[in-house]
Design a protein around this motif. Structure first.
Motif, PDB file in Angstrom:
ATOM      1  N   ASN A   3       0.809  -1.223   0.000  1.00  0.00           N
ATOM      2  CA  ASN A   3       0.000   0.000   0.000  1.00  0.00           C
ATOM      3  C   ASN A   3       0.839   1.269   0.000  1.00  0.00           C
ATOM      4  OD1 ASN A   3      -2.388  -1.396  -0.109  1.00  0.00           O
ATOM      5  ND2 ASN A   3      -2.779  -1.266   2.080  1.00  0.00           N
ATOM      6  N   SER A   8      -2.735   7.491  -5.385  1.00  0.00           N
ATOM      7  CA  SER A   8      -4.156   7.835  -5.303  1.00  0.00           C
ATOM      8  C   SER A   8      -4.713   8.143  -6.686  1.00  0.00           C
ATOM      9  CB  SER A   8      -4.348   9.049  -4.397  1.00  0.00           C
ATOM     10  OG  SER A   8      -3.977   8.735  -3.087  1.00  0.00           O
ATOM     11  N   ASP A  12     -10.950   6.764  -6.393  1.00  0.00           N
ATOM     12  CA  ASP A  12     -10.879   6.179  -5.049  1.00  0.00           C
ATOM     13  C   ASP A  12     -12.079   6.522  -4.174  1.00  0.00           C
ATOM     14  OD1 ASP A  12      -8.535   4.818  -5.482  1.00  0.00           O
ATOM     15  OD2 ASP A  12      -7.255   6.406  -4.674  1.00  0.00           O
ATOM     16  N   GLU A  16     -14.808   3.775  -2.630  1.00  0.00           N
ATOM     17  CA  GLU A  16     -15.097   3.651  -1.197  1.00  0.00           C
ATOM     18  C   GLU A  16     -16.587   3.842  -0.920  1.00  0.00           C
ATOM     19  OE1 GLU A  16     -12.524   6.416   0.794  1.00  0.00           O
ATOM     20  OE2 GLU A  16     -10.730   5.312   0.207  1.00  0.00           O
ATOM     21  N   THR A  38      -6.020  -0.444  -7.990  1.00  0.00           N
ATOM     22  CA  THR A  38      -7.136   0.168  -7.271  1.00  0.00           C
ATOM     23  C   THR A  38      -7.960  -0.895  -6.561  1.00  0.00           C
ATOM     24  OG1 THR A  38      -7.231   2.006  -8.835  1.00  0.00           O
ATOM     25  CG2 THR A  38      -9.212   1.596  -7.532  1.00  0.00           C
ATOM     26  N   TYR A  41      -6.043  -2.341  -3.597  1.00  0.00           N
ATOM     27  CA  TYR A  41      -5.919  -1.364  -2.512  1.00  0.00           C
ATOM     28  C   TYR A  41      -7.188  -1.311  -1.673  1.00  0.00           C
ATOM     29  CZ  TYR A  41      -5.268   3.104  -0.144  1.00  0.00           C
ATOM     30  OH  TYR A  41      -5.172   4.081   0.803  1.00  0.00           O
ATOM     31  N   HIS A  42      -8.335  -1.345  -2.316  1.00  0.00           N
ATOM     32  CA  HIS A  42      -9.602  -1.195  -1.609  1.00  0.00           C
ATOM     33  C   HIS A  42     -10.178  -2.517  -1.093  1.00  0.00           C
ATOM     34  CE1 HIS A  42     -10.164   3.073  -2.380  1.00  0.00           C
ATOM     35  NE2 HIS A  42      -9.689   2.846  -3.578  1.00  0.00           N
TER      36      HIS A  42
END
Length: 75
Positions: A3, A8, A12, A16, A38, A41-42
């Motif tokens: 991470n 970014s 994003d 979320e 992406t 990461y989420h």
């Protein structure tokens, strides 16, 4: 995924928001635009269904029993 190396992206905040509302998001786009980074990461966990290892066994498992893949019980 590391991470610390994540850059970014504009999307994003929307990812979320959708995850909190729906619990899952389908991210589509052209090659090399950051979909995998992406998503990784989420996501709390991931499974690669496009991996040809084992004759696409993860894809076949997802077709047979989506709950196993969703719950992380797959290979």
């Amino acid at each position: 995924m590391d991470n610390q190396n994540y850059k970014s992206r504009i999307i994003d905040r929307q990812v979320e928001e959708y995850l909190s509302a729906f619990g899952a998001v389908c991210i589509e786009g052209p090659k090399w635009c950051g979909k995998t980074w992406t998503s990784s990461y989420h996501g709390k966990r991931e499974i690669c269904i496009g991996d040809p290892a084992g004759n696409f066994q993860n894809r076949q498992l997802a077709e047979l029993s989506p709950a196993l893949v969703r719950d992380g019980s797959s290979a």
